[in-house]
Design a protein around this motif. Structure first.
Motif, PDB file in Angstrom:
ATOM      1  N   THR A  89      26.663  -9.994 -23.518  1.00 52.09           N
ATOM      2  CA  THR A  89      26.578 -10.692 -22.152  1.00 52.09           C
ATOM      3  C   THR A  89      27.152 -10.329 -21.193  1.00 52.09           C
ATOM      4  O   THR A  89      26.536 -10.289 -20.104  1.00 52.09           O
ATOM      5  CB  THR A  89      26.626 -12.402 -22.717  1.00 52.09           C
ATOM      6  OG1 THR A  89      25.965 -12.998 -23.588  1.00 52.09           O
ATOM      7  CG2 THR A  89      26.738 -13.216 -21.343  1.00 52.09           C
ATOM      8  N   LEU A  93      25.334  -8.629 -17.782  1.00 53.14           N
ATOM      9  CA  LEU A  93      25.398  -9.438 -16.476  1.00 53.14           C
ATOM     10  C   LEU A  93      25.897  -8.460 -15.437  1.00 53.14           C
ATOM     11  O   LEU A  93      25.519  -8.237 -14.290  1.00 53.14           O
ATOM     12  CB  LEU A  93      26.065 -10.626 -16.658  1.00 53.14           C
ATOM     13  CG  LEU A  93      25.579 -11.624 -17.378  1.00 53.14           C
ATOM     14  CD1 LEU A  93      26.510 -13.006 -17.532  1.00 53.14           C
ATOM     15  CD2 LEU A  93      24.277 -12.414 -16.685  1.00 53.14           C
ATOM     16  N   ALA A 117      21.437 -12.154 -21.277  1.00 56.03           N
ATOM     17  CA  ALA A 117      21.647 -12.502 -19.899  1.00 56.03           C
ATOM     18  C   ALA A 117      21.020 -13.684 -19.719  1.00 56.03           C
ATOM     19  O   ALA A 117      21.102 -14.343 -18.290  1.00 56.03           O
ATOM     20  CB  ALA A 117      21.121 -11.298 -19.096  1.00 56.03           C
ATOM     21  N   ALA A 122      25.275 -17.242 -20.707  1.00 62.40           N
ATOM     22  CA  ALA A 122      25.222 -16.295 -19.560  1.00 62.40           C
ATOM     23  C   ALA A 122      25.844 -17.192 -18.369  1.00 62.40           C
ATOM     24  O   ALA A 122      26.559 -16.709 -17.475  1.00 62.40           O
ATOM     25  CB  ALA A 122      23.947 -15.818 -19.474  1.00 62.40           C
ATOM     26  N   MET A 126      29.074 -16.695 -15.574  1.00 59.41           N
ATOM     27  CA  MET A 126      28.865 -16.961 -14.245  1.00 59.41           C
ATOM     28  C   MET A 126      29.551 -17.807 -13.387  1.00 59.41           C
ATOM     29  O   MET A 126      30.020 -17.578 -12.415  1.00 59.41           O
ATOM     30  CB  MET A 126      27.249 -16.848 -13.778  1.00 59.41           C
ATOM     31  CG  MET A 126      26.399 -15.680 -14.203  1.00 59.41           C
ATOM     32  SD  MET A 126      27.201 -14.244 -13.417  1.00 59.41           S
ATOM     33  CE  MET A 126      26.722 -14.410 -11.991  1.00 59.41           C
TER      34      MET A 126
END
Length: 322
Positions: A89, A93, A117, A122, A126
């Motif tokens: 992951t 990304l 992703a 994911a 972020m």
């Protein structure tokens, strides 16, 4: 005679109640929260703005995330890609962001990218990872988050539709002519019962077992959703969802199951770090081990109160591994 009578009568009612009281409302709830998250991302894509709606979507997912059958058997993988044992992951990304890959701007094209992703984990990276969450509005990373949330909402809708308009009827019609998936009503009941025990096994062995590691070498960074502090929350909520599905399957009282769930909540309240990042301390580790014991005790209670009277044993589940 009692066991034979129980096995013969509650299967249809149990399956129907599992669908109408637990599974279908669960997917509807997840669809609603995933769409709310996607809408929020369109208004403000920054990490601080999306953490609350992301947590609400994850809460909704715990209601049905461990039901891995029908459209969810493979469809759940891109919603919740965990454990990510090889670190795909963050690598995926980072590659997409550094290369500003076009798929990150197109929710339809994004459906074809690696599952590493996509989905809730994911997004956790972020929104919570120190190396990724500092993006600004208007940046490629911001657009990527909007794309991931839109993709998640689409996945949620597809899963709900797959259950409501297809697989629910496969379960309901178990034993009827033309149903090649479940040749008897008992097979459908057993399949749902398997989901309950597999969920609790996965929680004990993976959600808790992975970060616990060994006494000499605990692995806190292997905890599920530790960056967002959800590790313990997921354990309790997933266990509660398994217990709720057990109640839906049974048309009788489950006092041992209810007591086991209450005891699990009590010992979970004693865990000092909900992200399990302090389990290198022996006292903190012991508290998590006690939670693990009570997850297994909950499974034992369900086996006693549902499996034994119905003569059920769990079958294969997609979370069992190879």
């Amino acid at each position: 005679m009692l066991c034979a009578s129980l096995a013969a009568t509650p299967a249809v009612a149990g399956v129907e109640e599992a669908l109408t009281d637990h599974i279908l409302p669960g997917y509807a709830g997840f669809t609603e929260e995933a769409q709310a998250l996607a809408d929020a991302a369109q208004q403000d894509c920054t990490a601080p703005a999306l953490r609350d709606p992301w947590n609400a979507a994850f809460d909704a997912w715990t209601e049905i995330g461990d039901v891995r059958m029908g459209p969810s058997e493979t469809g759940a993988l891109s919603v919740a890609f965990w454990p990510d044992t090889r670190g795909f992951t963050p690598k995926t990304l980072a590659r997409m962001i550094s290369g500003e890959e076009e798929a990150g701007r197109d929710p339809q094209a994004f459906a074809e990218v690696s599952i590493a992703a996509r989905g809730l984990f994911a997004l956790e990276r972020m929104l919570y990872d120190e190396d990724l969450s500092g993006y600004e509005a208007g940046s490629y990373a911001c657009t990527l988050v909007q794309t991931i949330t839109a993709d998640l909402a689409a996945q949620a809708g597809a899963l709900e539709s797959g259950w409501r308009e297809g697989f629910a009827d496969v379960l309901r019609s178990a034993g009827e002519e033309g149903n090649t998936t479940y040749l008897s009503e008992d097979e459908a009941l057993r399949a749902l019962y398997t989901q309950i025990l597999s969920s609790l096994e996965f929680t004990a062995d993976t959600r808790l077992g992975r970060p616990l590691g060994t006494f000499e070498r605990p692995r806190p960074a292997r905890a599920e959703a530790w960056r967002s502090g959800r590790s313990l929350r997921n354990v309790v909520m997933d266990a509660a969802a398994a217990a709720a599905l057990a109640h839906a399957l049974a048309d009788w009282e489950l006092p041992e199951t209810e007591a086991a769930m209450a005891r699990l909540r009590e010992v979970a309240d004693r865990v000092t770090d909900p992200a399990f990042q302090d389990i290198d301390d022996p006292s903190a580790r012991l508290r998590v081990e006690i939670v693990q014991q009570h997850i297994r005790a909950l499974a034992d209670a369900i086996e006693l109160e549902i499996g034994l009277p119905l003569g059920l044993t769990p079958g294969f589940n997609s979370q069992d591994g190879d």
